[in-house]
Scaffold this motif. Structure first.
Motif, PDB file in Angstrom:
ATOM      1  N   VAL A 121     159.520  11.562  52.259  1.00  0.00           N
ATOM      2  CA  VAL A 121     160.521  11.630  51.972  1.00  0.00           C
ATOM      3  C   VAL A 121     161.057  10.414  52.861  1.00  0.00           C
ATOM      4  CG1 VAL A 121     162.695  12.693  52.952  1.00  0.00           C
ATOM      5  CG2 VAL A 121     161.298  14.066  51.416  1.00  0.00           C
ATOM      6  N   TRP A 122     159.935  10.128  53.387  1.00  0.00           N
ATOM      7  CA  TRP A 122     160.234   9.360  54.849  1.00  0.00           C
ATOM      8  C   TRP A 122     160.010   7.790  54.369  1.00  0.00           C
ATOM      9  CZ3 TRP A 122     157.933  11.883  59.753  1.00  0.00           C
ATOM     10  CH2 TRP A 122     159.227  12.648  60.810  1.00  0.00           C
ATOM     11  N   LEU A 123     158.892   7.761  53.681  1.00  0.00           N
ATOM     12  CA  LEU A 123     158.274   6.589  52.339  1.00  0.00           C
ATOM     13  C   LEU A 123     159.378   5.952  51.606  1.00  0.00           C
ATOM     14  CD1 LEU A 123     154.557   6.911  52.114  1.00  0.00           C
ATOM     15  CD2 LEU A 123     156.115   5.395  53.887  1.00  0.00           C
ATOM     16  N   ALA A 124     159.753   7.553  50.961  1.00  0.00           N
ATOM     17  CA  ALA A 124     161.013   6.702  49.820  1.00  0.00           C
ATOM     18  C   ALA A 124     162.780   6.291  50.821  1.00  0.00           C
ATOM     19  CB  ALA A 124     161.128   8.282  49.304  1.00  0.00           C
ATOM     20  N   GLU A 125     162.368   7.012  52.007  1.00  0.00           N
ATOM     21  CA  GLU A 125     164.010   6.199  53.023  1.00  0.00           C
ATOM     22  C   GLU A 125     163.952   5.116  53.448  1.00  0.00           C
ATOM     23  OE1 GLU A 125     164.617   9.483  55.827  1.00  0.00           O
ATOM     24  OE2 GLU A 125     165.293  11.273  54.505  1.00  0.00           O
ATOM     25  N   ARG A 126     162.770   4.702  53.878  1.00  0.00           N
ATOM     26  CA  ARG A 126     162.128   3.263  53.953  1.00  0.00           C
ATOM     27  C   ARG A 126     162.103   2.301  53.637  1.00  0.00           C
ATOM     28  NH1 ARG A 126     161.428   0.891  59.705  1.00  0.00           N
ATOM     29  NH2 ARG A 126     161.016  -1.298  58.792  1.00  0.00           N
ATOM     30  N   LEU A 127     161.789   3.122  51.843  1.00  0.00           N
ATOM     31  CA  LEU A 127     161.799   1.804  50.948  1.00  0.00           C
ATOM     32  C   LEU A 127     163.235   1.795  50.224  1.00  0.00           C
ATOM     33  CD1 LEU A 127     158.774   2.768  49.259  1.00  0.00           C
ATOM     34  CD2 LEU A 127     159.119   1.025  50.492  1.00  0.00           C
ATOM     35  N   GLU A 128     164.272   2.420  50.705  1.00  0.00           N
ATOM     36  CA  GLU A 128     165.194   2.545  50.087  1.00  0.00           C
ATOM     37  C   GLU A 128     166.422   1.435  51.010  1.00  0.00           C
ATOM     38  OE1 GLU A 128     166.418   6.394  49.172  1.00  0.00           O
ATOM     39  OE2 GLU A 128     165.524   6.457  47.965  1.00  0.00           O
ATOM     40  N   HIS A 129     165.782   1.896  52.120  1.00  0.00           N
ATOM     41  CA  HIS A 129     166.788   0.715  52.787  1.00  0.00           C
ATOM     42  C   HIS A 129     166.405  -0.632  53.281  1.00  0.00           C
ATOM     43  CE1 HIS A 129     168.579   0.002  57.214  1.00  0.00           C
ATOM     44  NE2 HIS A 129     167.429  -0.632  57.392  1.00  0.00           N
ATOM     45  N   GLN A 130     165.120  -1.239  53.256  1.00  0.00           N
ATOM     46  CA  GLN A 130     164.916  -2.446  52.902  1.00  0.00           C
ATOM     47  C   GLN A 130     164.900  -2.524  51.405  1.00  0.00           C
ATOM     48  OE1 GLN A 130     163.255  -2.367  55.431  1.00  0.00           O
ATOM     49  NE2 GLN A 130     162.470  -3.654  54.862  1.00  0.00           N
ATOM     50  N   VAL A 131     165.187  -2.134  50.122  1.00  0.00           N
ATOM     51  CA  VAL A 131     165.574  -2.713  49.113  1.00  0.00           C
ATOM     52  C   VAL A 131     166.931  -2.926  49.539  1.00  0.00           C
ATOM     53  CG1 VAL A 131     166.348  -2.228  46.887  1.00  0.00           C
ATOM     54  CG2 VAL A 131     164.311  -1.212  47.347  1.00  0.00           C
ATOM     55  N   SER A 132     167.822  -2.124  49.534  1.00  0.00           N
ATOM     56  CA  SER A 132     169.131  -1.957  50.028  1.00  0.00           C
ATOM     57  C   SER A 132     169.832  -3.472  51.029  1.00  0.00           C
ATOM     58  CB  SER A 132     169.829  -0.617  50.428  1.00  0.00           C
ATOM     59  OG  SER A 132     169.275  -0.585  51.666  1.00  0.00           O
ATOM     60  N   HIS A 133     169.166  -3.589  52.462  1.00  0.00           N
ATOM     61  CA  HIS A 133     169.544  -4.620  52.978  1.00  0.00           C
ATOM     62  C   HIS A 133     168.882  -6.279  51.880  1.00  0.00           C
ATOM     63  CE1 HIS A 133     170.204  -1.124  55.510  1.00  0.00           C
ATOM     64  NE2 HIS A 133     171.389  -2.583  56.168  1.00  0.00           N
ATOM     65  N   HIS A 134     167.857  -5.857  51.009  1.00  0.00           N
ATOM     66  CA  HIS A 134     167.117  -7.261  50.913  1.00  0.00           C
ATOM     67  C   HIS A 134     168.253  -7.749  49.809  1.00  0.00           C
ATOM     68  CE1 HIS A 134     164.090  -7.206  53.738  1.00  0.00           C
ATOM     69  NE2 HIS A 134     164.339  -8.081  53.716  1.00  0.00           N
ATOM     70  N   HIS A 135     169.793  -7.300  48.648  1.00  0.00           N
ATOM     71  CA  HIS A 135     170.065  -7.755  48.168  1.00  0.00           C
ATOM     72  C   HIS A 135     171.220  -8.313  48.478  1.00  0.00           C
ATOM     73  CE1 HIS A 135     167.152  -5.496  45.786  1.00  0.00           C
ATOM     74  NE2 HIS A 135     167.181  -6.139  45.096  1.00  0.00           N
TER      75      HIS A 135
END
Length: 79
Positions: free
Chosen positions: A65-79
């Motif tokens: 869960v924590w990794l998924a949250e971090r990865l989603e955060h990274q993707v949303s802030h790089h678009h």
């Protein structure tokens, strides 16, 4: 059942179409599992275990869960 008939039932929303599907063979895209080994310092494992226990989940669940949250955060802030 033909695809056209299935589509008509779906579009009309007249009955439960799930009963027409064989869900035992359904697959979710990008949800295949692959085992990986990761070494963590003991202090991190102890912290993960405490938090997992507090939340009533497994260590593996909290890591995912924590990794998924971090990865989603990274993707949303790089678009």
């Amino acid at each position: 059942m033909k695809a056209k008939e299935f589509d008509e039932k779906f579009d009309a929303n007249e009955e439960d179409i799930l009963s027409e599907l064989d869900l035992s063979t359904a697959k979710r895209v990008n949800q295949q599992q692959k085992r990986v080994n990761v070494d963590f310092p003991i202090w991190m494992i102890e912290s993960l275990d405490r938090e997992a226990s507090r939340l009533g989940v497994t260590r593996q669940s909290i890591i995912k869960v924590w990794l998924a949250e971090r990865l989603e955060h990274q993707v949303s802030h790089h678009h």
